[in-house]
Design an enzyme around this catalytic site. Structure first.
Site, PDB file in Angstrom:
ATOM      1  CG  ASP A 189     -44.089 -34.025 -33.789  1.00 16.12           C
ATOM      2  OD1 ASP A 189     -44.683 -33.381 -32.924  1.00 16.12           O
ATOM      3  OD2 ASP A 189     -43.981 -33.666 -34.967  1.00 16.12           O
ATOM      4  CG  HIS A 195     -36.426 -31.194 -38.097  1.00 15.24           C
ATOM      5  ND1 HIS A 195     -36.115 -30.004 -38.695  1.00 15.24           N
ATOM      6  CD2 HIS A 195     -37.635 -31.022 -37.510  1.00 15.24           C
ATOM      7  CE1 HIS A 195     -37.079 -29.148 -38.459  1.00 15.24           C
ATOM      8  NE2 HIS A 195     -38.022 -29.731 -37.748  1.00 15.24           N
ATOM      9  CG  HIS A 235     -45.850 -29.710 -40.693  1.00 11.81           C
ATOM     10  ND1 HIS A 235     -44.951 -29.370 -39.724  1.00 11.81           N
ATOM     11  CD2 HIS A 235     -46.344 -28.520 -41.154  1.00 11.81           C
ATOM     12  CE1 HIS A 235     -44.908 -28.051 -39.590  1.00 11.81           C
ATOM     13  NE2 HIS A 235     -45.757 -27.513 -40.449  1.00 11.81           N
TER      14      HIS A 235
HETATM   15  N1  CMC Z   1     -36.920 -42.811 -40.758  1.00 10.76           N
HETATM   16  C1  CMC Z   1     -36.105 -43.465 -41.606  1.00 10.76           C
HETATM   17  N2  CMC Z   1     -35.370 -42.869 -42.560  1.00 10.76           N
HETATM   18  C2  CMC Z   1     -35.469 -41.539 -42.637  1.00 10.76           C
HETATM   19  C3  CMC Z   1     -36.298 -40.787 -41.785  1.00 10.76           C
HETATM   20  C4  CMC Z   1     -37.034 -41.482 -40.805  1.00 10.76           C
HETATM   21  N3  CMC Z   1     -37.822 -40.837 -39.969  1.00 10.76           N
HETATM   22  N4  CMC Z   1     -36.196 -39.474 -42.088  1.00 10.76           N
HETATM   23  C5  CMC Z   1     -35.331 -39.414 -43.120  1.00 10.76           C
HETATM   24  N5  CMC Z   1     -34.894 -40.657 -43.445  1.00 10.76           N
HETATM   25  C6  CMC Z   1     -33.903 -41.004 -44.464  1.00 10.76           C
HETATM   26  C7  CMC Z   1     -34.490 -40.938 -45.848  1.00 10.76           C
HETATM   27  O1  CMC Z   1     -35.012 -42.184 -46.245  1.00 10.76           O
HETATM   28  C8  CMC Z   1     -33.290 -40.517 -46.659  1.00 10.76           C
HETATM   29  O2  CMC Z   1     -32.465 -41.665 -46.827  1.00 10.76           O
HETATM   30  P1  CMC Z   1     -31.655 -41.883 -48.220  1.00 10.76           P
HETATM   31  O3  CMC Z   1     -30.683 -40.752 -48.265  1.00 10.76           O
HETATM   32  O4  CMC Z   1     -31.068 -43.225 -48.089  1.00 10.76           O
HETATM   33  O5  CMC Z   1     -32.702 -41.795 -49.308  1.00 10.76           O
HETATM   34  C9  CMC Z   1     -32.538 -39.562 -45.733  1.00 10.76           C
HETATM   35  O6  CMC Z   1     -32.881 -39.996 -44.414  1.00 10.76           O
HETATM   36  C10 CMC Z   1     -32.904 -38.108 -45.916  1.00 10.76           C
HETATM   37  O7  CMC Z   1     -34.337 -37.994 -45.805  1.00 10.76           O
HETATM   38  P2  CMC Z   1     -35.216 -36.928 -46.548  1.00 10.76           P
HETATM   39  O8  CMC Z   1     -36.588 -37.487 -46.736  1.00 10.76           O
HETATM   40  O9  CMC Z   1     -34.483 -36.425 -47.756  1.00 10.76           O
HETATM   41  O10 CMC Z   1     -35.228 -35.769 -45.479  1.00 10.76           O
HETATM   42  P3  CMC Z   1     -36.217 -34.535 -45.452  1.00 10.76           P
HETATM   43  O11 CMC Z   1     -35.461 -33.407 -44.930  1.00 10.76           O
HETATM   44  O12 CMC Z   1     -36.903 -34.377 -46.770  1.00 10.76           O
HETATM   45  O13 CMC Z   1     -37.346 -35.035 -44.429  1.00 10.76           O
HETATM   46  C11 CMC Z   1     -38.671 -35.303 -42.524  1.00 10.76           C
HETATM   47  C12 CMC Z   1     -37.513 -34.514 -43.157  1.00 10.76           C
HETATM   48  C13 CMC Z   1     -38.971 -34.704 -41.146  1.00 10.76           C
HETATM   49  C14 CMC Z   1     -39.930 -35.159 -43.401  1.00 10.76           C
HETATM   50  C15 CMC Z   1     -38.251 -36.781 -42.405  1.00 10.76           C
HETATM   51  O14 CMC Z   1     -37.122 -36.906 -41.592  1.00 10.76           O
HETATM   52  C16 CMC Z   1     -39.394 -37.658 -41.910  1.00 10.76           C
HETATM   53  O15 CMC Z   1     -40.219 -38.100 -42.701  1.00 10.76           O
HETATM   54  N6  CMC Z   1     -39.459 -37.918 -40.551  1.00 10.76           N
HETATM   55  C17 CMC Z   1     -40.548 -38.656 -40.005  1.00 10.76           C
HETATM   56  C18 CMC Z   1     -41.756 -37.748 -39.850  1.00 10.76           C
HETATM   57  C19 CMC Z   1     -41.579 -36.797 -38.675  1.00 10.76           C
HETATM   58  O16 CMC Z   1     -41.162 -37.172 -37.602  1.00 10.76           O
HETATM   59  N7  CMC Z   1     -41.957 -35.525 -38.905  1.00 10.76           N
HETATM   60  C20 CMC Z   1     -41.926 -34.504 -37.860  1.00 10.76           C
HETATM   61  C21 CMC Z   1     -40.965 -33.405 -38.163  1.00 10.76           C
HETATM   62  S1  CMC Z   1     -40.690 -32.352 -36.762  1.00 10.76           S
HETATM   63  C22 CMC Z   1     -42.186 -31.546 -36.513  1.00 10.76           C
HETATM   64  C23 CMC Z   1     -42.515 -30.574 -37.555  1.00 10.76           C
HETATM   65  O17 CMC Z   1     -41.709 -29.671 -37.859  1.00 10.76           O
HETATM   66  O18 CMC Z   1     -43.614 -30.646 -38.067  1.00 10.76           O
END
Ligand code: CMC
Length: 428
Positions: A362, A306, A267
């Site tokens: 970010d 996201h 986050h």
């Molecule tokens: N790098 C590589 N793969 C990713 C990433 C990433 N940053 N984000 C998602 N994926 C992949 C994930 O492995 C999954 O693949 P598969 O379907 O093969 O298993 C797919 O994309 C869907 O991911 P998810 O984890 O189900 O998506 P989510 O909605 O639960 O997660 C997130 C959202 C923001 C936590 C995630 O994209 C992430 O960890 N990003 C990196 C951390 C980040 O930049 N966070 C800041 C968010 S914006 C600021 C805020 O609001 O706080």
């Protein structure tokens, strides 16, 4: 066309008609769907609230597919262009843009409330010199509840307004003190002649000069970053604020919890994680190997992806432009080239395209903060200063919403069936 959903329960053959309002059915309407009188009734299972609306809200609107973010109906691009953080905070909290007189009154109140109680300084001095400023920040916000017991009067409008003024005004002071504490410099008291953001820069970076000279480009850039981070509807920390607030605790205690949620690397800690990642990559030539590791599931490309945005985060676009203005003053952050190349490669790669992973807010913000002289540990604290207005607005909306009660999700129990206790000497 009826706004209803007809459900057939194939276990019993019974049919139910559920009303649809605003594109949603009420989960409680499912409870009538039972196999017999002993049955608890049908529930929905939605870990991480992927498809559950927990409230009605008038504060922020996001269209994740189109990359739209609006506060109270105003596009984020227009606010970033024409508004200030304090004006945007007013809009978010009170629902409308202020008149000239309202903005002056609001600014005067915020300016007047910037000082911290001297004992708060003592609380902060108790932390180790190397304490993470976000840990210090959230603990200090929580400690506020003991300094302002009147904050418990959450259903009195005048008391709520007082806490709003205190919170918006004091969070930059706490943040600046946390920073000065970490580098062993004396605290700088607020300067009433300076703007919200200008004063913050003064409290952070002033040395022995009589008056801190604020760089207008950096002042505006930080103000824009604060505008972009002010609210983002039901994200993890805002949900924490609402959930904790639903127990009717004071707003300081609720906000300490919200700040704790923001601390996490998925986050508000993400921009710190982005910089660490860029440093680890170290050179453009190492990017392909890094991307290969991410695609193999060994770590994530931080600052990408996201839960809501499935296109370019509109905030990231504005930040990218702001970065250029800041680097003109500070000199380019050497990690920028790695970030730009990483983005270029990722946006052409099927792994990221098929999962709709684009840069989020970010990805570039950390580069700007670092160029402005902030250590990485301050990044989530900066996010928290801006998000304070959103947290308060969402907290107040929750309190005044007749649909809301104390938050209490249900569970599906998958543990052991009832069994008898076995004395220790009889266990195998
Ligand atoms: N790098 C590589 N793969 C990713 C990433 C990433 N940053 N984000 C998602 N994926 C992949 C994930 O492995 C999954 O693949 P598969 O379907 O093969 O298993 C797919 O994309 C869907 O991911 P998810 O984890 O189900 O998506 P989510 O909605 O639960 O997660 C997130 C959202 C923001 C936590 C995630 O994209 C992430 O960890 N990003 C990196 C951390 C980040 O930049 N966070 C800041 C968010 S914006 C600021 C805020 O609001 O706080």
């Amino acid at each position: 066309m009826a706004d209803t959903l007809t459900v057939t329960d194939n276990r019993t053959g019974k049919q139910y008609e559920l009303p649809i309002k605003d594109g949603a059915i009420r989960a409680m309407d499912l409870k009538q769907i039972k196999t017999g009188p002993e049955d608890f009734g049908l529930m929905t299972y939605d870990p991480a609230f992927m498809n559950t609306a927990s409230c009605r809200s008038t504060i922020a609107y996001i269209d994740g597919d189109k990359g739209i973010l609006e506060y109270r109906g105003y596009p984020i691009e227009q606010l970033a262009e024409g508004s200030s953080y304090l004006e945007t905070a007013y809009l978010i909290i009170f629902g409308e843009l202020p008149t000239k007189a309202q903005l002056e009154g609001w600014t005067t109140e915020i300016t007047a409330h910037r000082l911290l109680h001297e004992n708060i300084k003592k609380v902060m001095e108790g932390f180790q010199y190397d304490a993470h400023p976000m840990g210090v920040f959230l603990a200090t916000v929580g400690a506020f509840s003991t300094f302002y017991p009147d904050a418990k009067q959450i259903f009195e409008e005048t008391s709520r307004l007082k806490q709003v003024h205190r919170l918006v005004a004091k969070v930059p002071t706490i943040a600046a003190y946390a920073f000065r504490h970490s580098i062993g410099r004396p605290y700088v008291y607020p300067d009433d002649d300076l703007s919200f953001t200008g004063n913050f820069l003064s409290m952070l970076f002033k040395r022995t000069e009589l008056k801190y000279k604020v760089n207008p480009v950096l002042e505006r850039a930080l103000d824009v970053l604060f505008i972009l981070h002010a609210d983002h509807e039901q994200n993890c920390s805002t949900s924490a604020m609402r959930t904790i607030g639903s127990s009717h605790v004071d707003p300081y205690s609720a906000m300490a919890g919200a700040a704790a949620a923001l601390y996490g690397p998925l986050h508000g800690g993400a921009n710190e994680a982005v910089l660490r990642m860029l440093q680890e990559i170290g050179a453009i030539s190492n990017i392909p190997a890094f991307i290969k590791k991410v695609k193999a599931g060994e770590g994530r490309l931080m600052g990408f992806g996201h839960r809501i945005y499935k296109s370019y985060d509109p905030r990231a676009k504005i930040i990218k432009r702001t970065a250029d203005q800041v680097f003109d003053v500070t000199g380019k952050n050497p990690l920028l080239d790695i970030a730009l190349e990483l983005e270029r490669i990722a946006l052409e790669d099927d792994y990221f395209i098929s999962r709709k992973l684009y840069p989020n807010v970010d990805f570039y913000s950390g580069l700007i903060y670092q160029a402005m002289g902030f250590p990485m540990t301050m990044f989530p604290v900066l996010f928290a200063i801006a998000r304070t207005s959103g947290w308060i607005a969402q907290w107040e909306e929750m309190l005044l919403d007749p649909d809301q009660k104390i938050t209490r999700p249900r569970q599906i129990y998958t543990g052991a069936k009832r069994r008898d206790y076995v004395a220790l000497n009889k266990r195998g």
